[in-house]
Scaffold this active site. Structure first.
Site, PDB file in Angstrom:
ATOM      1  N   ASP A   1       0.816  -1.126   0.003  1.00  0.00           N
ATOM      2  CA  ASP A   1      -0.021  -0.024   0.033  1.00  0.00           C
ATOM      3  C   ASP A   1       0.814   1.141   0.159  1.00  0.00           C
ATOM      4  O   ASP A   1       0.345   2.254  -0.213  1.00  0.00           O
ATOM      5  CB  ASP A   1      -1.016   0.043   1.295  1.00  0.00           C
ATOM      6  CG  ASP A   1      -2.101  -1.158   1.090  1.00  0.00           C
ATOM      7  OD1 ASP A   1      -2.308  -1.343  -0.075  1.00  0.00           O
ATOM      8  OD2 ASP A   1      -2.322  -1.665   2.155  1.00  0.00           O
TER       9      ASP A   1
ATOM     10  N   ARG B   1      -4.445   7.562  14.013  1.00  0.00           N
ATOM     11  CA  ARG B   1      -3.432   6.709  14.057  1.00  0.00           C
ATOM     12  C   ARG B   1      -1.930   6.997  14.831  1.00  0.00           C
ATOM     13  O   ARG B   1      -0.968   6.536  14.087  1.00  0.00           O
ATOM     14  CB  ARG B   1      -3.292   5.769  12.747  1.00  0.00           C
ATOM     15  CG  ARG B   1      -4.513   5.450  12.330  1.00  0.00           C
ATOM     16  CD  ARG B   1      -4.234   4.314  11.483  1.00  0.00           C
ATOM     17  NE  ARG B   1      -5.712   3.807  10.705  1.00  0.00           N
ATOM     18  CZ  ARG B   1      -5.954   2.856   9.787  1.00  0.00           C
ATOM     19  NH1 ARG B   1      -4.896   2.322   9.233  1.00  0.00           N
ATOM     20  NH2 ARG B   1      -6.961   2.645   9.341  1.00  0.00           N
TER      21      ARG B   1
END
Length: 389
Positions: free
Chosen positions: A188, A268
Site C-alpha cells: 500500500d 493513528r
C-alpha cells in the site's frame, strides 16, 4: 550557617529553588550533558560519546521496551557493510547497493552509508534478520519509490533514515534474503511494514508523506519498540494489528516512546487492534480525527505523554470503536493535556494493565513535564564523526 541563611530573603529563595530542582531531577530521569543537551534514557546511552562512530555496535545495547536489548545484532561475526551506490535493481542487485546487502550478504550485518544519498527503490526492500541499517553520519533518504518490508524476520534495527513519499506497489517477484526470489503481494505504500516479525527496533527516523501509513505492525508481529522518531504530514500514521479477524495479534506487544507526532498528523498515533501497546513520553502536536485509537478491545496504556490539542476541531485524544463496552482498555496515566485536550477514558492507576517488562526491557518513565526536551531531537540526527550526535 543554614539558620543565618534562612533569615535572608535571597538565601530563602535560593533554598526553595534548590529543593524544587532536586525534586524535579529525582522524579524525572532526564540527563543534561555538558553541551546542554537534554537526553532521554536511550540517547544518553550512546550520544554522549564523541567516538560513537568507532564502535557503532554499542547502539544495540541502548534499546528499551518490548524489543529489549538488541544483543544478537552484535559480535565478532557481524559483517560491516558500507553502501556506496544509491542505485537499485530489484532482481539483480549491484554490489555496493543497499539491496545487495539484504540479498547477498549472509548472517549478521551492520549496514552504514559512505555519504549522503537518496535511494529510490524499484520494489519493496525485504530486510533480512539480524540486520542493522544505520544511517548515522549521513543524510539518507529512501523516497520516491518502494520502501521497507520486514516479513517473517527477527532482530532488526532501523536507525537514522528519512523515509518519505513511498509509492504503492503491485504484486510480483523481488530478490530477497539469501538471494532467493520472493513473490510478494500488493504493497500500500507504507514506509515500514512488519509482517509476522519480532524483536524489531525502529529508532531516530524521520517519516512522512506516504499514501497509506508510516509504520504497520501486523500479522502476528510482536516485541517491537518504536522510539525517537519524527512523524509529520501524514493522515494515517501507525497501525498496530492487522484487521478485526486476525486473532494472532492478541499476542502483539509494542512500545511507542519518545516520539514526536506533528505537525499535520491526522490519526493513528497509534491505532491498536488486539494486543498491548505502551504509549509513553511522546509529544503530540495536534491531530485531526484523534491521536490514539483502539478496536477489538486492545490494552493501551497512555502514560506521561504531552497532548497539545489542535487550535480548532476535535480536542478529544481517544477514538475507541468499542466505546460503549465497559471492558474498554484505553487508559491514561499521568498524561498532560494542553489547549483543551481531553482523554475520555481515564481510570485509576490501580486499574491499568502493566506492561510487565522483563529486566532488559524495563526503563524509568519520565514525568510528562519533561516530554518537550526529551523529544526535541526526535527524527534522524545529523551526526558528525568529529563530535557527539
Amino acid at each position: 550557617m543554614i539558620s543565618k541563611c534562612i533569615q535572608m530573603a535571597s538565601c530563602r529563595l535560593a533554598l526553595v529553588l534548590t529543593i524544587v530542582i532536586t525534586m524535579l531531577t529525582l522524579s524525572s530521569p532526564v540527563l543534561a550533558s555538558s553541551s546542554g543537551k537534554v537526553l532521554n534514557v536511550i540517547d544518553e546511552c550512546w550520544r554522549l560519546n564523541p567516538k560513537w562512530h568507532r564502535n557503532r555496535q554499542e547502539l544495540a545495547k541502548c534499546s528499551i521496551g518490548y524489543a529489549g536489548k538488541m544483543t544478537r545484532n552484535v559480535g565478532p561475526d557481524v559483517t560491516e557493510y558500507v553502501v556506496t551506490d544509491p542505485s537499485d535493481d530489484a532482481m539483480n542487485p549491484k554490489p555496493g547497493t543497499l539491496r545487495y546487502a539484504m540479498t547477498n550478504v549472509g548472517g549478521k550485518k551492520w549496514v552504514t552509508f559512505e555519504r549522503d544519498m537518496k535511494i529510490k527503490l524499484q520494489r519493496p526492500l525485504l530486510v533480512s534478520s539480524f540486520t542493522t541499517i544505520d544511517g548515522r553520519g549521513a543524510s539518507i533518504h529512501i523516497a520516491g519509490g518502494a520502501c521497507l518490508l520486514l516479513q517473517r524476520v527477527t532482530d532488526v534495527i532501523i536507525h537514522g533514515l528519512r523515509i518519505h513519499d513511498c509509492l504503492a506497489q503491485g504484486p510480483g517477484p523481488v530478490r530477497g534474503p539469501d538471494a532467493k526470489i520472493v513473490n510478494i503481494g500488493h504493497a500500500d505504500g507504507d514506509a515500514i511494514r512488519m509482517l509476522s516479525s519480532s524483536k524489531i527496533w525502529i529508532d531516530h527516523n524521520t517519516l512522512y508523506d506516504c499514501p497509506d501509513g508510516l509504520i504497520d505492525v501486523t500479522r502476528g508481529s510482536t516485541d517491537v519498540t518504536i522510539s525517537n522518531n519524527w512523524f509529520r504530514y501524514q493522515n494515517k500514521v501507525m497501525l498496530l494489528g492487522h484487521d478485526d479477524g486476525f486473532l494472532r495479534d492478541r499476542n502483539m506487544k509494542v512500545t511507542v516512546v519518545f516520539n514526536y507526532f506533528g505537525p499535520n498528523c491526522h490519526q493513528r498515533m497509534p491505532r491498536v487492534r488486539f494486543g498491548y501497546a505502551h504509549v509513553v513520553n511522546n509529544l503530540y502536536q495536534g491531530w485531526g480525527l484523534y491521536a490514539i485509537g483502539g478496536s477489538m478491545n486492545p490494552s493501551v496504556k497512555s502514560q506521561a505523554n504531552l497532548f497539545i490539542a489542535p487550535k480548532t476541531g476535535n480536542k478529544e485524544v481517544v477514538w475507541n470503536k468499542n466505546s460503549g463496552d465497559t471492558s474498554s482498555n484505553l487508559w491514561s496515566v499521568n498524561d498532560i493535556f494542553e489547549n483543551g485536550a481531553s482523554f475520555n477514558q481515564q481510570r485509576p492507576n490501580n486499574a491499568v494493565a502493566k506492561p510487565n517488562y522483563n529486566q532488559e526491557q524495563q526503563f524509568e518513565v519520565a514525568d510528562a513535564i519533561s516530554v518537550r526536551p526529551l523529544t526535541k531531537t526526535s527524527g534522524a540526527l545529523r551526526c558528525s564523526k568529529r563530535s557527539t550526535c
